[in-house]
Scaffold this active site. Sequence first.
Site, PDB file in Angstrom:
ATOM      1  N   GLU A  35       0.823  -1.210   0.000  1.00  0.00           N
ATOM      2  CA  GLU A  35       0.000   0.000   0.000  1.00  0.00           C
ATOM      3  C   GLU A  35       0.861   1.266   0.000  1.00  0.00           C
ATOM      4  O   GLU A  35       0.512   2.252  -0.660  1.00  0.00           O
ATOM      5  CB  GLU A  35      -0.939   0.006   1.214  1.00  0.00           C
ATOM      6  CG  GLU A  35      -2.056  -1.025   1.143  1.00  0.00           C
ATOM      7  CD  GLU A  35      -3.003  -0.781  -0.035  1.00  0.00           C
ATOM      8  OE1 GLU A  35      -3.215   0.397  -0.398  1.00  0.00           O
ATOM      9  OE2 GLU A  35      -3.506  -1.761  -0.596  1.00  0.00           O
ATOM     10  N   CYS A 194     -12.812   3.610 -14.778  1.00  0.00           N
ATOM     11  CA  CYS A 194     -13.147   5.006 -14.456  1.00  0.00           C
ATOM     12  C   CYS A 194     -11.863   5.822 -14.361  1.00  0.00           C
ATOM     13  O   CYS A 194     -11.527   6.394 -13.327  1.00  0.00           O
ATOM     14  CB  CYS A 194     -13.935   5.077 -13.143  1.00  0.00           C
ATOM     15  SG  CYS A 194     -14.732   6.681 -12.848  1.00  0.00           S
ATOM     16  N   CYS A 210     -24.829   6.493 -12.685  1.00  0.00           N
ATOM     17  CA  CYS A 210     -23.757   7.487 -12.605  1.00  0.00           C
ATOM     18  C   CYS A 210     -24.288   8.863 -13.007  1.00  0.00           C
ATOM     19  O   CYS A 210     -24.682   9.092 -14.150  1.00  0.00           O
ATOM     20  CB  CYS A 210     -22.596   7.089 -13.514  1.00  0.00           C
ATOM     21  SG  CYS A 210     -21.232   8.276 -13.499  1.00  0.00           S
TER      22      CYS A 210
END
Length: 357
Positions: A35, A194, A210
């Site tokens: 991460e 996206c 959306c």
Amino acid sequence: MSIVSERLIIWHGQHGRHHLPWQKSRDPYAIWLSEIMLQQTQVNTVIPYYARFMQEFPTIDSLAQASLDTVLSLWSGLGYYSRARNLHITAREVMHYYQGQFPCTRETIQKLPGIGRSTAAAIAVFSFGQREAILDGNVKRIFARYYGISGYPGENKTQNLLWKKAEESLPVHYHNGKIEAYTQALMDLGASVCTRHAPRCKICPLQSECVALKEDRVNQVPTAKPRRPLPQKEAIFLLLMERHNILLEQRPSPGIWGGLWCPPEIGVGIDVINHCQRNLNIEVKAPIKLPTLDHQFTHFKLRIHPQLLQVTSSDSLITLSKFIWTKPMNALAKGIPAPVRKLIKQTFLSGHSSPGI
């Protein structure tokens, strides 16, 4: 379960990423490392660095015991070096304050150096299966478009609203891997569908609700960061050569490139020969000016003016620990920033002899 989470979990089962190296583990150390590396860095860039780190430091204890110089050398080229320094500090804190056991709640994880709310949440999700919302750059874009939220996501008002939506969109029933699948789906959707430019709305599992798509505002949402011209700084890098070795100086930490090794740097307009005599106790020939090198940081641009200098007197060479003489090839194995790596390769390792040497 929310519509968002339900559709994303189904979509992830068919189209999401399932074979990333860190997905094979529930080890919070491995998840934390991945991460941190993934912050502002593409997955394909991270994978080889992650593999080398895990091979060199398979446990948090081994990372804590390593020298910062070793950690930075493995990180070299990945950028945003404060991440590497914070990794090292955090590893030592976990060993000292938590007896080597990585904290298991988002609130506690978030208190560790270099870990914000979203990163802490991702670690809590993937390591411990906890129900926590993430909100990195990709996820902000997804929710801004899906809910039609205008405004720059970096502003507090917009960011707070996006956090609210991120929490509302979490799956209600999150056991049996659902929270992990949902969280990974958000990451994958932002990376592959996206996207910031040319989003693939026709294959998006969220297209029917959306708001940005319905209102034909996909290219306007989220609002772009207000553009301000980056200030430009300039510096001279001294490429000092002595018996086929070059001089490197370890940068102070914290600061730009803190803990990394660079050629000595001076301001533009300073007399190079006089500086070498007075500050480095080195006599040199007249410098050879090399082509400038430009490097962009987040907050400013740096124009580097390299100057190649042959040492003529080494009677009183530097003995301070922050300086080392090393062969150009060996310098590449140390923790050096990308433009210095490029400079060393171009000047000394391009297959041509160095000018004037």
